[in-house]
Write an enzyme that holds these catalytic residues in place. Structure first.
Site: not given
Length: 163
Positions: A14, A56, A85-86
């Protein structure tokens, strides 16, 4: 304080997404990390390797192996990895064997190109953590530093939590 260069490895996520118009979805484009560091007036020496441009959730075991090999083969002992971040915690786990380097993963919950993004703050924390932390794998998100091997993302809350 050690002024040796920091390696910055960009992988997408992101933090590097861009929104084009009302009919399109977010897309990962050319990394904005160098621009963020310039705007932030970072004077600590660094080198950027734009390794990939992936969400990710699309990262594979082979991608994680490439990230690890890039870090392992680099001369720098301090490394910042920008990452979605995932699956950031999953990648951190895959880097746990790099015990001779200080590796810090950071990302953003909103694209860096957005005015209300957490990207610049998280990247700044990663640079600070990278210089101050002992060797190991760390994650800097939500104004906190986490042991990269003992953290998970709480998707509902949009934060990282210790495990």
């Amino acid at each position: 304080m050690d002024r040796s260069p920091i390696l910055v490895v960009t992988t997408g996520g992101t933090i590097d997404k861009q929104y084009f118009d009302a009919l399109s979805e977010y897309q990962i484009t050319e990394s904005v990390i160098e621009k963020l560091l310039k705007i932030s007036r970072v004077t600590h020496p660094f080198r950027i390797v734009e390794l990939m441009r992936k969400d990710s959730l699309e990262l594979t075991d082979e991608d994680r192996a490439l990230i690890a090999a890039t870090i392992a083969n680099a001369p720098e002992k301090r490394v910042v990895v920008t990452h979605g971040t995932d699956t950031m915690a999953q990648t951190a786990q895959s880097l746990g064997h790099l015990t001779d380097k200080t590796v810090v993963l950071a990302g953003a919950l909103a694209p860096a190109r957005f005015s209300e993004s957490d990207a610049a703050f998280n990247l700044g924390m990663a640079f600070a953590c990278c210089q101050a932390a002992k060797p190991g794998v760390w994650i800097t998100m939500n104004g906190s530093v986490f042991d990269g091997l003992k953290v998970r993302k709480d998707r509902e809350a949009g934060t990282f939590v210790e495990i």
